[in-house]
Design a protein around this motif. Structure first.
Motif, mmCIF file in Angstrom:
data_model
loop_
_atom_site.group_PDB
_atom_site.id
_atom_site.type_symbol
_atom_site.label_atom_id
_atom_site.label_comp_id
_atom_site.label_asym_id
_atom_site.label_seq_id
_atom_site.Cartn_x
_atom_site.Cartn_y
_atom_site.Cartn_z
ATOM 1 N N ARG A 56 0.839 -1.197 0.000
ATOM 2 C CA ARG A 56 0.000 0.000 0.000
ATOM 3 C C ARG A 56 0.879 1.255 0.000
ATOM 4 N NH1 ARG A 56 -4.846 -2.185 -1.115
ATOM 5 N NH2 ARG A 56 -5.837 -0.238 -0.514
ATOM 6 N N CYS A 57 0.388 2.267 -0.660
ATOM 7 C CA CYS A 57 1.113 3.533 -0.764
ATOM 8 C C CYS A 57 1.198 4.222 0.601
ATOM 9 C CB CYS A 57 0.384 4.434 -1.754
ATOM 10 S SG CYS A 57 1.135 6.042 -1.979
ATOM 11 N N THR A 58 2.340 4.820 0.912
ATOM 12 C CA THR A 58 2.503 5.487 2.212
ATOM 13 C C THR A 58 1.842 6.864 2.247
ATOM 14 O OG1 THR A 58 4.599 6.486 1.553
ATOM 15 C CG2 THR A 58 4.708 4.322 2.626
ATOM 16 N N HIS A 59 1.271 7.305 1.124
ATOM 17 C CA HIS A 59 0.569 8.592 1.132
ATOM 18 C C HIS A 59 -0.800 8.418 1.795
ATOM 19 C CE1 HIS A 59 -1.834 11.818 -1.127
ATOM 20 N NE2 HIS A 59 -1.215 12.406 -0.131
ATOM 21 N N LEU A 60 -1.763 7.859 1.105
ATOM 22 C CA LEU A 60 -3.088 7.669 1.695
ATOM 23 C C LEU A 60 -3.549 6.219 1.604
ATOM 24 C CD1 LEU A 60 -4.916 10.910 0.448
ATOM 25 C CD2 LEU A 60 -3.932 10.472 2.693
ATOM 26 N N GLY A 61 -2.638 5.312 1.293
ATOM 27 C CA GLY A 61 -2.947 3.890 1.418
ATOM 28 C C GLY A 61 -3.523 3.191 0.198
ATOM 29 N N CYS A 62 -3.413 3.762 -0.983
ATOM 30 C CA CYS A 62 -3.923 3.076 -2.178
ATOM 31 C C CYS A 62 -3.038 1.867 -2.522
ATOM 32 C CB CYS A 62 -3.934 4.036 -3.370
ATOM 33 S SG CYS A 62 -5.297 5.186 -3.310
ATOM 34 N N ALA A 63 -3.621 0.963 -3.315
ATOM 35 C CA ALA A 63 -2.867 -0.217 -3.763
ATOM 36 C C ALA A 63 -1.852 0.200 -4.822
ATOM 37 C CB ALA A 63 -3.832 -1.237 -4.344
ATOM 38 N N ASP A 77 4.260 2.025 -8.423
ATOM 39 C CA ASP A 77 3.585 3.272 -8.804
ATOM 40 C C ASP A 77 2.173 3.305 -8.233
ATOM 41 O OD1 ASP A 77 5.897 3.510 -10.247
ATOM 42 O OD2 ASP A 77 4.955 3.319 -12.219
ATOM 43 N N CYS A 78 1.767 4.487 -7.785
ATOM 44 C CA CYS A 78 0.436 4.619 -7.189
ATOM 45 C C CYS A 78 -0.533 5.266 -8.173
ATOM 46 C CB CYS A 78 0.504 5.459 -5.911
ATOM 47 S SG CYS A 78 -1.111 5.552 -5.117
ATOM 48 N N PRO A 79 -1.590 4.549 -8.548
ATOM 49 C CA PRO A 79 -2.548 5.111 -9.499
ATOM 50 C C PRO A 79 -3.388 6.246 -8.911
ATOM 51 C CG PRO A 79 -2.780 2.713 -9.295
ATOM 52 C CD PRO A 79 -1.932 3.175 -8.167
ATOM 53 N N CYS A 80 -3.423 6.382 -7.574
ATOM 54 C CA CYS A 80 -4.301 7.403 -6.977
ATOM 55 C C CYS A 80 -3.795 8.819 -7.244
ATOM 56 C CB CYS A 80 -4.425 7.180 -5.480
ATOM 57 S SG CYS A 80 -5.656 5.932 -5.094
ATOM 58 N N HIS A 81 -2.602 9.139 -6.742
ATOM 59 C CA HIS A 81 -2.100 10.510 -6.881
ATOM 60 C C HIS A 81 -0.697 10.557 -7.464
ATOM 61 C CE1 HIS A 81 -4.721 10.176 -3.222
ATOM 62 N NE2 HIS A 81 -5.483 10.818 -4.082
ATOM 63 N N GLY A 82 -0.164 9.387 -7.854
ATOM 64 C CA GLY A 82 1.072 9.375 -8.634
ATOM 65 C C GLY A 82 2.367 9.209 -7.869
ATOM 66 N N SER A 83 2.321 8.898 -6.566
ATOM 67 C CA SER A 83 3.589 8.627 -5.868
ATOM 68 C C SER A 83 4.263 7.426 -6.517
ATOM 69 C CB SER A 83 3.340 8.314 -4.389
ATOM 70 O OG SER A 83 2.925 9.460 -3.710
ATOM 71 N N ARG A 84 5.596 7.431 -6.499
ATOM 72 C CA ARG A 84 6.357 6.305 -7.048
ATOM 73 C C ARG A 84 7.483 5.957 -6.085
ATOM 74 N NH1 ARG A 84 9.051 7.296 -11.639
ATOM 75 N NH2 ARG A 84 8.908 5.129 -12.308
ATOM 76 N N GLY A 87 6.580 12.243 -5.026
ATOM 77 C CA GLY A 87 5.500 12.432 -4.075
ATOM 78 C C GLY A 87 4.166 12.514 -4.752
ATOM 79 N N PRO A 88 3.119 12.713 -3.987
ATOM 80 C CA PRO A 88 3.059 13.338 -2.664
ATOM 81 C C PRO A 88 3.555 12.498 -1.480
ATOM 82 C CG PRO A 88 0.871 12.657 -3.339
ATOM 83 C CD PRO A 88 1.772 12.451 -4.521
ATOM 84 N N ALA A 89 3.791 11.194 -1.615
ATOM 85 C CA ALA A 89 4.306 10.428 -0.474
ATOM 86 C C ALA A 89 5.649 11.004 -0.025
ATOM 87 C CB ALA A 89 4.480 8.966 -0.872
HETATM 88 FE FE1 FES Z 1 -0.626 6.908 -3.267
HETATM 89 FE FE2 FES Z 1 -1.852 9.177 -2.747
HETATM 90 S S1 FES Z 1 -2.364 7.200 -2.038
HETATM 91 S S2 FES Z 1 -0.142 8.857 -3.962
#
Ligand code: FES
Length: 434
Positions: free
Chosen positions: A389-396, A407-414, A424-426
């Motif tokens: 899970r992404c350390t930003h807001l927890g997306c897969a 890579d995070c499909p939610c807000h683009g953290s890598r 970021g945003p993570a």
């Molecule tokens: Fe992954 Fe926001 S939850 S970038």
């Protein structure tokens, strides 16, 4: 990230922040926007410090095509119908001013600066191009309707902006950064009570500009709701005739082009992080059809922040903020809008009025439908049950096999294979074993 711009560049090395310091102004992010803001503030006599997570200019700035233009896709007819003529003219005039200012800064500097017209062409719609040319002309700029396109591409029509430019972004940035107080390898982990904390020191400042590509303070501003990141691929080739203009195709995942010396950059893309598409095969097919003699020099993938209404967010970080500012969402036109940001934010900190500040104000009302679509997109990925899970807001997260990243499909953290944050945003590294 290795790109055509990083080849052979010996950049100055700046120290890591190793203690607690204070300053009049802190800029978080050492890309084009951050360094231009810091340069303007330093030149105005403000004690300004830059904190860069990695190396100066080695993030998104090193992956850009470095086009300096006020032509930002087919934009002005949209702006007039969505927001009215006053805002559209403010957007145009602020960017034309930025083109002039960048040109002045670049003259006399070893940064491969060249004046180049910029072209937007449509393979299918002459009427759309005529409409855009007329919209720009009605705002007072002498854009031209044209029928041409580079490399023998079939075009229904295009819009040409004369007197635009291009340069080498890293050579330019190294020149601008001279005299600016910079700390590298100093990622900011949190901002509290006007103090930015890294793992080895902190900067307390009267004013803070967040120019870190994607803003990372979530509890204010809600930028993760009103912005998307998109990825595009670029191939640098030689052995084809250099282009006399920069060019962009008017299409959802269209091509874009510019030449530097005997090298030409050809790019395409515009897809979500975590949903990789084979843009390189698309570029290879294009070259096979239009420039079969081309030889590849290098290739890379870049990632840009897009706002929901085509206008960057430049101004107060959140409505009640008086001394935290943001510059983000450049919609893939970050060279020119970085200069716009430097003008607006320097004026804000110096207490000067800026005619264009209201055009880019992040406080503006958001368009309801794109906001809903963006929220649903994030919610779908948040509810996906896979690990990690992404350390930003927890997306897969999704594994990117080509670049070996998460890579995070939610807000683009890598994140790199070892879990360290790339984009970021993570701000917190990933525990790969979790
Ligand atoms: Fe992954 Fe926001 S939850 S970038």
């Amino acid at each position: 990230m290795e790109t055509i711009w990083t080849k052979g560049i010996e950049a100055p090395v700046y120290p890591k922040l190793m203690n607690d310091i204070s300053a009049d102004a802190l800029v978080i992010g050492g890309g084009m926007a951050g360094i231009l803001c810091a340069k303007r503030l330093t030149d105005a006599g403000i004690d300004c410090v830059v904190l860069e997570a990695d190396r100066v200019g080695r993030g998104i700035t090193s992956g850009t095509t470095a086009v300096i233009s006020a032509q930002h896709s087919v934009l002005y007819s949209d702006l007039i119908s969505l927001f009215g003529r006053e805002l559209a003219k403010g957007y145009l005039d602020s960017n034309l001013k930025a083109v002039r200012e960048l040109s002045e800064l670049a003259w006399g500097v070893d940064c491969d600066f060249e004046m180049r017209p910029s072209l937007m062409y449509s393979p299918h719609s002459k009427a759309r191009m005529e409409c855009e040319a007329a919209a720009v002309q009605s705002l007072g700029f002498h854009a031209e309707f044209t029928s041409g396109a580079p490399l023998g591409i079939s075009s229904a029509g295009g819009v040409l902006f004369p007197d635009m430019a291009q340069f080498h972004p890293l050579k330019f940035l190294m020149s601008v950064a001279k005299g600016v107080k910079i700390y590298e390898h100093s990622p900011v982990l949190s901002v509290k009570n006007m103090s930015a904390r890294t793992d080895s020191g902190s900067v307390t400042a009267r004013n803070i500009i967040i120019a870190s590509h994607f803003p990372f303070i979530d509890r204010r501003g809600l930028y993760f709701m009103k912005m998307r990141q998109k990825r595009e691929s670029v191939v640098a080739v030689e052995n084809i005739p250099p282009l006399r203009c920069t060019a962009v195709e008017d299409a959802e995942k269209g091509f874009f082009f510019r030449s530097i010396g005997n090298v030409t950059l050809i790019g395409c893309g515009n897809h979500d992080p975590g949903h990789e598409e084979d843009d390189f095969s698309k570029i290879a097919l294009f070259l096979k059809n239009h420039a079969p003699e081309a030889r590849e020099v290098c290739r890379w993938v870049n990632q840009d922040c897009f706002t929901l209404d085509e206008v960057p967010y430049i101004g107060r970080y959140y409505p009640a903020s008086t001394n935290i500012f943001v510059a983000t969402g450049f919609n893939a036109w970050g060279m020119t809008t970085s200069m716009v940001a430097a003008d607006i934010l320097t004026d804000a900190i110096l207490g000067c009025e800026n005619t264009y500040a209201k055009v880019f104000s992040p406080d503006r009302k958001m368009l309801a439908m794109p906001l809903l679509e963006n929220s649903l997109h994030s919610a779908a990925n948040l509810l996906t049950p896979t690990l990690p899970r992404c350390t930003h807001l927890g997306c897969a997260l999704k594994y990117n096999k080509r670049e070996h990243t998460w890579d995070c499909p939610c807000h683009g953290s890598r994140f790199a294979d070892d879990g360290s944050v790339i984009t970021g945003p993570a701000v917190k590294d990933l525990n790969i074993k979790s």
